[in-house]
Scaffold this active site. Sequence first.
Site, PDB file in Angstrom:
ATOM      1  N   LYS A  48       0.871  -1.188   0.000  1.00 21.45           N
ATOM      2  CA  LYS A  48       0.000   0.000   0.000  1.00 21.45           C
ATOM      3  C   LYS A  48       0.902   1.230   0.000  1.00 21.45           C
ATOM      4  O   LYS A  48       1.595   1.512   0.971  1.00 21.45           O
ATOM      5  CB  LYS A  48      -0.912   0.014   1.227  1.00 21.45           C
ATOM      6  N   ARG A  54      -8.224  11.007  -7.497  1.00 22.73           N
ATOM      7  CA  ARG A  54      -9.240  10.285  -6.726  1.00 22.73           C
ATOM      8  C   ARG A  54     -10.573  11.023  -6.756  1.00 22.73           C
ATOM      9  O   ARG A  54     -11.626  10.434  -6.698  1.00 22.73           O
ATOM     10  CB  ARG A  54      -8.722  10.227  -5.289  1.00 22.73           C
ATOM     11  N   ARG A  86     -16.734   0.457  -0.993  1.00 22.07           N
ATOM     12  CA  ARG A  86     -15.759   0.128   0.056  1.00 22.07           C
ATOM     13  C   ARG A  86     -16.272  -1.145   0.711  1.00 22.07           C
ATOM     14  O   ARG A  86     -17.178  -1.111   1.526  1.00 22.07           O
ATOM     15  CB  ARG A  86     -15.699   1.284   1.062  1.00 22.07           C
TER      16      ARG A  86
END
Length: 527
Positions: free
Chosen positions: A220, A240, A382
């Site tokens: 990550k 984003r 999510r």
Amino acid sequence: MEFIEIAKVCEKVSMTRKRNEKIKIIADFLGKLRPEEVAPSTLLITGKVFSDLEQKPLEVGYVTLIKALNTKKQGTLFQRRLSILDVKKAFEEIASASGKNSRIKKESILKSLLSNASELERKYIIKNIFGEMQHGVGEGLILQAIAYAINANEEEVRKAYMFLGDIGETARVALTGGINAIRNTNLELFRPVKPMLAEMSYNFEEPLREHGGKSAVEIKFDGARVQVHKKGNKIKIYSRRLSDVTESLPDVREEVKNELKAEEAVLDGEVIAIGTEGKPLPFQELMRRFGRIKEVQKKIKEIKLKLYVFDLLYLDGRVLVDETYENRTNKLYDIVGNLSTAPRIIATNVDEIKSFFERAIREGHEGVMAKALRSNYIPGSREKKWFKLKSADTLDLVIVGADWGYGRRTGWLSDYYLAVLNEEKNQFEVVGKTFKGLTDEEFKQMTKRLQELKTRETKHTVFVRPEIVVEVAYSEIQRSPTYSSGYALRFARITRIREDKSAYDIATIKEVKRRYLEQFKYKGKIE
Ligand code: ATP
């Protein structure tokens, strides 16, 4: 249609607490609009003015607004009723006023807008300027209203929204093309989709449990999410928040152009800043370049960037979102050339994940992502298909107010009220306060920015439009009788300013509650 109708709808929905009634009122209203009025009206009802894709800040400060409000109403001789499109146009002119006299230009457009408005209209014009409508209509409710208006299922509308990236456009497609147009909405080149997100995992077992004993575990990176769209020599890079950041990243664009072995593609990845030995640099360094278009060439020399790609959503005419992660990444590896992909392992036990996580931290990254091999790509969602594992507990929060400092911090707005998003009510609720984490220079800049966002003030406190997002570390979440959210963060400290996030991308009250309860897995519960 006249703008007063939007004001009336907002009044009506604020009078009822029943969600179903709110949905019906809005659905009914959307159904009466002309096609060109649907998108702007939807945005004006939610208090957004512009869509996230447009990224046009109004930059109307408190002083400008007060000046405009204090101007005497102009004679009624030429006054006419404001239409929805008049208001939209005025906001557009305000946002695009730039240059030396921009403040005066903005003030004069606003004056003329307000002088043509009735009391009720003024109320909602001002609420739009400050971005908080306080009528309990968030994105979720608008999506339900759109679904109700065209007799569709909410999930279908949400899916279309994630592909379109703009709630106004979603409403327009639905109201003009009906359920079929919503069902046919898909990924298109040069129309960025909301990126897929991850749920936080607090232990190494959870991903394997959720993913049937096997997860792809990737580094990550501590950078900024990018979506790269390519068709021949045309390459665009989106953030984003789906804004076009290509101009600030010509080096990244060149690299993709030279390396990618595909005529048409949409890549998902992360850009990080790197130091001389190729080690990741702090996020703040990246933000000096990301989205900044001044002196790009000079900055390219100062701050080196690196793109890591980790997903492929489209390849040569085919949308791949419904294919598995495994298939998508296999296709990705075939076309990347010398572009870097996220290093990964396929893990089948906890020890493998743990040692890969330790490697990630040792190499200066944020942690790891654990992804289900059989998962499709769901824009904007999510879910447990992707997990993130990080070493520190942080939440992204928005600053809604600040106290003036004293002692060494006199003259600076330096004690910040931090809020989470209550998605149900579409409002921001305070979970803590902090004066820790910023440098003197950052305090100074923050003071300036907050003053520009001021909505009202008292002797010690300036309240602001919720716009500046910060990442906050904390030691514990407690129940709080004082804060509106019902929760308080202990030892909160700002770890970074998240220029790449909007107020609607921050932690929700649901997430705070989940984390609050999660704590008791490791210690006793004291209510
Ligand atoms: P965070 O605050 O942890 O960055 P976020 O809210 O921005 O989280 P999350 O879904 O919670 O988004 O975490 C995933 C983010 O991590 C992605 O948006 C992306 O920017 C970043 N990231 C870094 N490396 C990867 C990777 N290998 N795969 C997917 N996302 C990655």
